[in-house]
Design a protein around this motif. Structure first.
Motif, PDB file in Angstrom:
ATOM      1  N   SER A  35      46.392  46.519  37.201  1.00  0.00           N
ATOM      2  CA  SER A  35      47.031  45.369  36.547  1.00  0.00           C
ATOM      3  C   SER A  35      46.603  44.059  37.204  1.00  0.00           C
ATOM      4  O   SER A  35      46.414  43.046  36.515  1.00  0.00           O
ATOM      5  N   GLN A  36      46.442  44.054  38.519  1.00  0.00           N
ATOM      6  CA  GLN A  36      45.958  42.855  39.205  1.00  0.00           C
ATOM      7  C   GLN A  36      44.524  42.537  38.791  1.00  0.00           C
ATOM      8  O   GLN A  36      44.161  41.370  38.624  1.00  0.00           O
ATOM      9  N   LEU A  37      43.704  43.577  38.619  1.00  0.00           N
ATOM     10  CA  LEU A  37      42.327  43.370  38.162  1.00  0.00           C
ATOM     11  C   LEU A  37      42.315  42.774  36.762  1.00  0.00           C
ATOM     12  O   LEU A  37      41.532  41.862  36.471  1.00  0.00           O
ATOM     13  N   ALA A  38      43.182  43.270  35.881  1.00  0.00           N
ATOM     14  CA  ALA A  38      43.257  42.736  34.527  1.00  0.00           C
ATOM     15  C   ALA A  38      43.677  41.268  34.557  1.00  0.00           C
ATOM     16  O   ALA A  38      43.140  40.437  33.815  1.00  0.00           O
ATOM     17  N   GLU A  39      44.602  40.945  35.430  1.00  0.00           N
ATOM     18  CA  GLU A  39      45.080  39.573  35.565  1.00  0.00           C
ATOM     19  C   GLU A  39      43.978  38.655  36.104  1.00  0.00           C
ATOM     20  O   GLU A  39      43.766  37.557  35.596  1.00  0.00           O
ATOM     21  N   GLU A  40      43.267  39.116  37.115  1.00  0.00           N
ATOM     22  CA  GLU A  40      42.220  38.298  37.750  1.00  0.00           C
ATOM     23  C   GLU A  40      41.004  38.107  36.839  1.00  0.00           C
ATOM     24  O   GLU A  40      40.389  37.046  36.839  1.00  0.00           O
ATOM     25  N   THR A  41      40.632  39.152  36.102  1.00  0.00           N
ATOM     26  CA  THR A  41      39.427  39.093  35.273  1.00  0.00           C
ATOM     27  C   THR A  41      39.694  38.563  33.875  1.00  0.00           C
ATOM     28  O   THR A  41      38.756  38.239  33.152  1.00  0.00           O
ATOM     29  N   LEU A  42      40.974  38.520  33.476  1.00  0.00           N
ATOM     30  CA  LEU A  42      41.375  38.148  32.117  1.00  0.00           C
ATOM     31  C   LEU A  42      40.846  39.136  31.079  1.00  0.00           C
ATOM     32  O   LEU A  42      40.700  38.798  29.906  1.00  0.00           O
ATOM     33  N   LEU A  43      40.566  40.358  31.505  1.00  0.00           N
ATOM     34  CA  LEU A  43      40.129  41.418  30.601  1.00  0.00           C
ATOM     35  C   LEU A  43      41.338  42.247  30.170  1.00  0.00           C
ATOM     36  O   LEU A  43      42.310  42.360  30.916  1.00  0.00           O
ATOM     37  N   PRO A  44      41.276  42.853  28.986  1.00  0.00           N
ATOM     38  CA  PRO A  44      42.359  43.749  28.568  1.00  0.00           C
ATOM     39  C   PRO A  44      42.446  44.958  29.509  1.00  0.00           C
ATOM     40  O   PRO A  44      41.414  45.403  30.047  1.00  0.00           O
ATOM     41  N   PRO A  45      43.643  45.508  29.706  1.00  0.00           N
ATOM     42  CA  PRO A  45      43.799  46.672  30.600  1.00  0.00           C
ATOM     43  C   PRO A  45      42.881  47.839  30.238  1.00  0.00           C
ATOM     44  O   PRO A  45      42.348  48.510  31.119  1.00  0.00           O
ATOM     45  N   ARG A  46      42.683  48.069  28.957  1.00  0.00           N
ATOM     46  CA  ARG A  46      41.806  49.166  28.524  1.00  0.00           C
ATOM     47  C   ARG A  46      40.359  48.941  28.990  1.00  0.00           C
ATOM     48  O   ARG A  46      39.687  49.866  29.428  1.00  0.00           O
ATOM     49  N   THR A  47      39.891  47.710  28.920  1.00  0.00           N
ATOM     50  CA  THR A  47      38.534  47.368  29.373  1.00  0.00           C
ATOM     51  C   THR A  47      38.427  47.537  30.878  1.00  0.00           C
ATOM     52  O   THR A  47      37.409  48.020  31.384  1.00  0.00           O
TER      53      THR A  47
END
Length: 87
Positions: A43-55
Motif C-alpha cells: 500500500s505504501q508503494l501504491a501511494e508513493e508511485t501513484l500506481l493502482p494496487p493491482r499494478t
C-alpha cells in the motif's frame, strides 16, 4: 589511475540495474522507489508511485521472479508484507 579504474564504479551501478532494464515501466518505478526508501508495504508503494494496487502487485511479482526484491512479514501487522530492493 587508469581509465579502467575510473569507470569501475559506474560499471558496477550499471550492472546492478541489469535485471530490471527489460521489465515493464511499472516494475522499474517500483524498484526505483524501493531504492530510495529502504522498506515499504504494498500500500505504501501504491501511494508513493501513484500506481493502482493491482499494478503494484504485478510489478512486485515481476521483481520477485527476477530475484531483485525481498519480502518478509511485518512484525507490527502480520497481514502485511514488507518489500526491500535486493540489487
Amino acid at each position: 589511475m587508469s581509465a579502467t579504474q575510473a569507470l569501475a564504479p559506474e560499471e558496477e551501478s550499471t550492472d546492478r540495474w541489469d535485471p530490471v532494464r527489460e521489465m515493464p515501466p511499472s516494475a522499474k518505478l517500483v524498484a526505483k522507489v524501493l531504492d530510495y526508501n529502504e522498506t515499504l508495504t504494498q500500500s505504501q508503494l501504491a501511494e508513493e508511485t501513484l500506481l493502482p494496487p493491482r499494478t503494484v502487485r504485478y510489478a512486485i511479482s515481476r521483481l520477485e521472479d527476477a530475484g531483485v526484491v525481498d519480502s518478509r512479514f511485518s512484525f507490527t501487522d502480520a497481514r502485511k508484507r514488507l518489500y526491500t530492493l535486493d540489487l
